[in-house]
Design a protein around this motif. Structure first.
Motif, PDB file in Angstrom:
ATOM      1  N   GLY A  10       0.844  -1.185   0.000  1.00 58.17           N
ATOM      2  CA  GLY A  10       0.000   0.000   0.000  1.00 58.17           C
ATOM      3  C   GLY A  10       0.880   1.235   0.000  1.00 58.17           C
ATOM      4  N   ARG A  11       0.540   2.220  -0.793  1.00 60.57           N
ATOM      5  CA  ARG A  11       1.346   3.436  -0.897  1.00 60.57           C
ATOM      6  C   ARG A  11       0.735   4.523  -0.031  1.00 60.57           C
ATOM      7  NH1 ARG A  11       5.208   5.435  -4.335  1.00 60.57           N
ATOM      8  NH2 ARG A  11       5.112   3.570  -5.585  1.00 60.57           N
ATOM      9  N   ARG A  17       6.041   6.852   1.052  1.00 57.02           N
ATOM     10  CA  ARG A  17       6.211   5.578   1.763  1.00 57.02           C
ATOM     11  C   ARG A  17       5.376   4.490   1.105  1.00 57.02           C
ATOM     12  NH1 ARG A  17       4.791   9.164   5.822  1.00 57.02           N
ATOM     13  NH2 ARG A  17       2.748   8.201   5.724  1.00 57.02           N
ATOM     14  N   VAL A  18       5.883   3.269   1.201  1.00 57.35           N
ATOM     15  CA  VAL A  18       5.131   2.093   0.788  1.00 57.35           C
ATOM     16  C   VAL A  18       5.073   1.173   1.994  1.00 57.35           C
ATOM     17  CG1 VAL A  18       5.092   0.085  -0.749  1.00 57.35           C
ATOM     18  CG2 VAL A  18       5.874   2.280  -1.607  1.00 57.35           C
ATOM     19  N   SER A  29       6.388  -3.716   6.968  1.00 54.03           N
ATOM     20  CA  SER A  29       7.549  -2.858   6.736  1.00 54.03           C
ATOM     21  C   SER A  29       7.102  -1.540   6.134  1.00 54.03           C
ATOM     22  CB  SER A  29       8.543  -3.521   5.780  1.00 54.03           C
ATOM     23  OG  SER A  29       9.098  -4.668   6.362  1.00 54.03           O
ATOM     24  N   VAL A  30       7.707  -0.453   6.585  1.00 54.23           N
ATOM     25  CA  VAL A  30       7.473   0.866   6.015  1.00 54.23           C
ATOM     26  C   VAL A  30       8.719   1.196   5.197  1.00 54.23           C
ATOM     27  CG1 VAL A  30       7.002   3.292   6.484  1.00 54.23           C
ATOM     28  CG2 VAL A  30       6.098   1.520   8.020  1.00 54.23           C
ATOM     29  N   ILE A  31       8.539   1.379   3.890  1.00 55.93           N
ATOM     30  CA  ILE A  31       9.644   1.604   2.967  1.00 55.93           C
ATOM     31  C   ILE A  31       9.625   3.053   2.493  1.00 55.93           C
ATOM     32  CG2 ILE A  31      10.742   0.836   0.822  1.00 55.93           C
ATOM     33  CD1 ILE A  31      10.389  -1.423   2.904  1.00 55.93           C
ATOM     34  N   ASP A  32      10.763   3.737   2.600  1.00 57.27           N
ATOM     35  CA  ASP A  32      10.933   5.091   2.073  1.00 57.27           C
ATOM     36  C   ASP A  32      11.138   4.961   0.569  1.00 57.27           C
ATOM     37  OD1 ASP A  32      12.286   7.423   1.044  1.00 57.27           O
ATOM     38  OD2 ASP A  32      12.745   7.993   3.101  1.00 57.27           O
ATOM     39  N   ARG A  37      14.593   1.913   1.158  1.00 60.28           N
ATOM     40  CA  ARG A  37      15.012   1.240   2.389  1.00 60.28           C
ATOM     41  C   ARG A  37      13.882   1.244   3.413  1.00 60.28           C
ATOM     42  NH1 ARG A  37      20.328   0.076   2.954  1.00 60.28           N
ATOM     43  NH2 ARG A  37      21.720   1.005   1.442  1.00 60.28           N
ATOM     44  N   ALA A  38      13.855   0.187   4.223  1.00 62.83           N
ATOM     45  CA  ALA A  38      12.867   0.116   5.304  1.00 62.83           C
ATOM     46  C   ALA A  38      13.205   1.140   6.371  1.00 62.83           C
ATOM     47  CB  ALA A  38      12.848  -1.282   5.902  1.00 62.83           C
ATOM     48  N   THR A  39      12.214   1.926   6.764  1.00 57.34           N
ATOM     49  CA  THR A  39      12.414   2.915   7.823  1.00 57.34           C
ATOM     50  C   THR A  39      11.826   2.451   9.142  1.00 57.34           C
ATOM     51  OG1 THR A  39      10.381   4.094   7.254  1.00 57.34           O
ATOM     52  CG2 THR A  39      12.426   4.851   6.208  1.00 57.34           C
TER      53      THR A  39
END
Length: 59
Positions: A10-11, A17-18, A29-32, A37-39
């Protein structure tokens, strides 16, 4: 590095973030999107298979 099967993605509303569900790891996981990269990694329970988001709502 540990890998796991991922579920749906989901965006974030602004596209920065994804959010990705990690079925085997029982996490989200929260991806920048700028760095790919995972934040953050959040424990969510057994076998998450999807992501839902609502604009303007925060827990």
């Amino acid at each position: 590095m540990t890998t796991s099967t991922t579920g749906q993605r989901g965006r974030g509303s602004d596209g920065s973030r994804v959010h990705v569900s990690n079925f085997d790891a029982d996490t989200l996981s929260v991806i920048d999107t700028a760095t790919a990269r995972a934040t953050d990694t959040v424990a969510v329970g057994d076998g998450p298979t999807g992501v839902a988001a609502a604009r303007g709502r925060r827990p």
